[in-house]
Scaffold this motif. Structure first.
Motif, PDB file in Angstrom:
ATOM      1  N   GLY A   1       6.511  -4.957   4.641  1.00 52.53           N
ATOM      2  CA  GLY A   1       6.432  -3.612   5.201  1.00 52.53           C
ATOM      3  C   GLY A   1       5.142  -2.915   4.785  1.00 52.53           C
ATOM      4  O   GLY A   1       4.389  -3.409   3.942  1.00 52.53           O
ATOM      5  N   GLY A   2       4.890  -1.768   5.389  1.00 51.43           N
ATOM      6  CA  GLY A   2       3.708  -0.980   5.037  1.00 51.43           C
ATOM      7  C   GLY A   2       2.393  -1.659   5.366  1.00 51.43           C
ATOM      8  O   GLY A   2       1.380  -1.414   4.696  1.00 51.43           O
ATOM      9  N   VAL A   3       2.383  -2.490   6.411  1.00 49.30           N
ATOM     10  CA  VAL A   3       1.168  -3.247   6.746  1.00 49.30           C
ATOM     11  C   VAL A   3       0.069  -2.315   7.244  1.00 49.30           C
ATOM     12  O   VAL A   3      -1.058  -2.335   6.743  1.00 49.30           O
ATOM     13  CB  VAL A   3       1.466  -4.324   7.809  1.00 49.30           C
ATOM     14  N   GLU A   4       0.405  -1.486   8.232  1.00 50.93           N
ATOM     15  CA  GLU A   4      -0.599  -0.568   8.778  1.00 50.93           C
ATOM     16  C   GLU A   4      -1.128   0.366   7.691  1.00 50.93           C
ATOM     17  O   GLU A   4      -2.337   0.618   7.605  1.00 50.93           O
ATOM     18  CB  GLU A   4       0.009   0.250   9.914  1.00 50.93           C
ATOM     19  N   GLU A   5      -0.234   0.846   6.838  1.00 51.07           N
ATOM     20  CA  GLU A   5      -0.641   1.756   5.761  1.00 51.07           C
ATOM     21  C   GLU A   5      -1.603   1.071   4.787  1.00 51.07           C
ATOM     22  O   GLU A   5      -2.558   1.689   4.293  1.00 51.07           O
ATOM     23  CB  GLU A   5       0.594   2.255   5.016  1.00 51.07           C
ATOM     24  N   ALA A   6      -1.374  -0.210   4.522  1.00 50.50           N
ATOM     25  CA  ALA A   6      -2.256  -0.956   3.616  1.00 50.50           C
ATOM     26  C   ALA A   6      -3.654  -1.094   4.200  1.00 50.50           C
ATOM     27  O   ALA A   6      -4.655  -0.893   3.500  1.00 50.50           O
ATOM     28  CB  ALA A   6      -1.664  -2.330   3.331  1.00 50.50           C
ATOM     29  N   TYR A   7      -3.739  -1.435   5.490  1.00 47.14           N
ATOM     30  CA  TYR A   7      -5.041  -1.561   6.152  1.00 47.14           C
ATOM     31  C   TYR A   7      -5.774  -0.217   6.138  1.00 47.14           C
ATOM     32  O   TYR A   7      -6.982  -0.147   5.890  1.00 47.14           O
ATOM     33  CB  TYR A   7      -4.873  -2.058   7.587  1.00 47.14           C
ATOM     34  N   ARG A   8      -5.014   0.851   6.406  1.00 54.14           N
ATOM     35  CA  ARG A   8      -5.636   2.182   6.418  1.00 54.14           C
ATOM     36  C   ARG A   8      -6.113   2.577   5.018  1.00 54.14           C
ATOM     37  O   ARG A   8      -7.133   3.255   4.876  1.00 54.14           O
ATOM     38  CB  ARG A   8      -4.653   3.225   6.959  1.00 54.14           C
ATOM     39  N   GLU A   9      -5.394   2.150   3.999  1.00 57.90           N
ATOM     40  CA  GLU A   9      -5.794   2.460   2.628  1.00 57.90           C
ATOM     41  C   GLU A   9      -7.113   1.771   2.289  1.00 57.90           C
ATOM     42  O   GLU A   9      -7.995   2.377   1.665  1.00 57.90           O
ATOM     43  CB  GLU A   9      -4.694   2.026   1.656  1.00 57.90           C
ATOM     44  N   VAL A  10      -7.263   0.499   2.685  1.00 54.83           N
ATOM     45  CA  VAL A  10      -8.524  -0.217   2.451  1.00 54.83           C
ATOM     46  C   VAL A  10      -9.669   0.507   3.149  1.00 54.83           C
ATOM     47  O   VAL A  10     -10.728   0.763   2.551  1.00 54.83           O
ATOM     48  CB  VAL A  10      -8.426  -1.674   2.951  1.00 54.83           C
ATOM     49  N   TYR A  11      -9.453   0.875   4.408  1.00 58.72           N
ATOM     50  CA  TYR A  11     -10.494   1.566   5.169  1.00 58.72           C
ATOM     51  C   TYR A  11     -10.857   2.896   4.513  1.00 58.72           C
ATOM     52  O   TYR A  11     -12.039   3.215   4.334  1.00 58.72           O
ATOM     53  CB  TYR A  11     -10.012   1.799   6.603  1.00 58.72           C
ATOM     54  N   ALA A  12      -9.843   3.662   4.124  1.00 58.69           N
ATOM     55  CA  ALA A  12     -10.092   4.982   3.529  1.00 58.69           C
ATOM     56  C   ALA A  12     -10.883   4.859   2.237  1.00 58.69           C
ATOM     57  O   ALA A  12     -11.814   5.653   1.984  1.00 58.69           O
ATOM     58  CB  ALA A  12      -8.760   5.694   3.275  1.00 58.69           C
ATOM     59  N   ARG A  13     -10.556   3.876   1.415  1.00 57.66           N
ATOM     60  CA  ARG A  13     -11.267   3.718   0.145  1.00 57.66           C
ATOM     61  C   ARG A  13     -12.724   3.331   0.371  1.00 57.66           C
ATOM     62  O   ARG A  13     -13.625   3.834  -0.315  1.00 57.66           O
ATOM     63  CB  ARG A  13     -10.587   2.648  -0.713  1.00 57.66           C
ATOM     64  N   LEU A  14     -12.963   2.446   1.328  1.00 60.10           N
ATOM     65  CA  LEU A  14     -14.345   2.027   1.596  1.00 60.10           C
ATOM     66  C   LEU A  14     -15.165   3.162   2.207  1.00 60.10           C
ATOM     67  O   LEU A  14     -16.337   3.338   1.874  1.00 60.10           O
ATOM     68  CB  LEU A  14     -14.357   0.812   2.523  1.00 60.10           C
ATOM     69  N   MET A  15     -14.557   3.935   3.102  1.00 63.37           N
ATOM     70  CA  MET A  15     -15.280   5.042   3.718  1.00 63.37           C
ATOM     71  C   MET A  15     -15.584   6.133   2.695  1.00 63.37           C
ATOM     72  O   MET A  15     -16.635   6.768   2.745  1.00 63.37           O
ATOM     73  CB  MET A  15     -14.483   5.622   4.887  1.00 63.37           C
ATOM     74  N   LYS A  16     -14.672   6.362   1.771  1.00 60.07           N
ATOM     75  CA  LYS A  16     -14.914   7.339   0.699  1.00 60.07           C
ATOM     76  C   LYS A  16     -16.079   6.880  -0.162  1.00 60.07           C
ATOM     77  O   LYS A  16     -16.940   7.671  -0.556  1.00 60.07           O
ATOM     78  CB  LYS A  16     -13.668   7.501  -0.150  1.00 60.07           C
ATOM     79  N   GLN A  17     -16.125   5.568  -0.423  1.00 63.94           N
ATOM     80  CA  GLN A  17     -17.218   4.999  -1.213  1.00 63.94           C
ATOM     81  C   GLN A  17     -18.538   5.110  -0.469  1.00 63.94           C
ATOM     82  O   GLN A  17     -19.595   5.343  -1.064  1.00 63.94           O
ATOM     83  CB  GLN A  17     -16.908   3.526  -1.488  1.00 63.94           C
ATOM     84  N   GLY A  18     -18.499   4.965   0.860  1.00 57.29           N
ATOM     85  CA  GLY A  18     -19.726   4.930   1.645  1.00 57.29           C
ATOM     86  C   GLY A  18     -20.345   6.289   1.887  1.00 57.29           C
ATOM     87  O   GLY A  18     -21.468   6.389   2.364  1.00 57.29           O
ATOM     88  N   ARG A  19     -19.645   7.371   1.545  1.00 56.35           N
ATOM     89  CA  ARG A  19     -20.197   8.710   1.767  1.00 56.35           C
ATOM     90  C   ARG A  19     -21.300   9.051   0.771  1.00 56.35           C
ATOM     91  O   ARG A  19     -21.255   8.618  -0.359  1.00 56.35           O
ATOM     92  CB  ARG A  19     -19.081   9.764   1.639  1.00 56.35           C
TER      93      ARG A  19
END
Length: 238
Positions: free
Chosen positions: A220-238
């Protein structure tokens, strides 16, 4: 202006299109998900866009480090422009921590850290289940030359050395990952994607799985996991 042309190939997770520019293709990422050689199938809402954007970010970081990739720009949420590659039929897997099939083959406990990164080769053939092969197999089958094989190994280690610290800054452990390469103007170039579909990402602190294993294992929580990876990388990239 580059125009989208005919569909050239449709795989499990992506569609490849020709364009009006002979030196550019378009890859469209899909929301479909498969596991266990296609035996398990499903839909992960938003997966295509997330994998496209995560891959674009990581390809950009690799290019900045001098590692050649096929990525040539993001066209939309689901699409990226790439250069055309003659795909090498050898998948390269780099393992930093024991997980998945490595545990089954070698009897290692999941989570065991490797003293050094392990590089493995697999024959890219769905009908055979993408079997593990060694250097001799790869050469005898005519998949690569000896020089290309060493280049694949060297490039995979460079990708690992570049991405591990990038991901750790985002609180992600790069457990293992699959790479695909191709030939472009006498060079070996990284292709395919780098995403939660092709990598195992664990939270550095909790070791929570933030990748396709959540789909494989019905966690479960597959979509949420993918979104978490994306959010962390985008936060890092700012």
């Amino acid at each position: 202006m580059m125009l989208k042309g005919e569909k050239l190939h449709e795989g499990k997770a992506k569609i490849v299109y020709a364009t009006s520019d002979p030196d550019r293709l378009i890859i469209e990422y899909k929301d479909t998900a498969t596991a266990f050689d296609g035996k398990k199938r499903g839909i992960i809402p938003g997966k295509g866009e997330l994998n496209n954007l995560i891959s674009a970010y990581l390809f950009t970081r690799l290019e900045e480090a001098g590692i050649p990739t096929h990525y040539r720009g993001t066209l939309s949420g689901h699409e990226m422009a790439v250069i055309p590659l003659e795909i090498i039929m050898v998948e390269v897997v780099v393992r930093n921590i024991a997980a998945g099939s490595l545990c089954k083959r070698l009897g290692l406990e999941e989570g065991t850290a490797m003293p050094e990164p392990v590089v493995e080769f697999y024959y890219k053939d769905d009908s055979l289940g993408d079997p593990l092969i060694n250097d001799d197999h790869a050469r005898v089958l005519g998949l690569v030359t000896g020089a290309e094989l060493e280049e694949l190994r060297a490039q995979a280690r460079r990708v690992n050395a570049c991405l591990r610290p990038v991901l750790r800054e985002a609180g992600l452990e790069l457990v293992d990952f699959k790479l695909e390469f191709g030939r472009y103007k006498d060079r070996v170039v990284l292709g395919d994607e780098i995403s939660p579909d092709t990598c195992r990402f664990w939270d550095v602190s909790t070791r929570e799985k933030l990748d396709k294993d959540r789909f494989r294992r019905d966690m479960g929580g597959v979509e949420e996991a993918y979104r978490e990876v994306y959010a962390r990388l985008m936060k890092q990239g700012r």
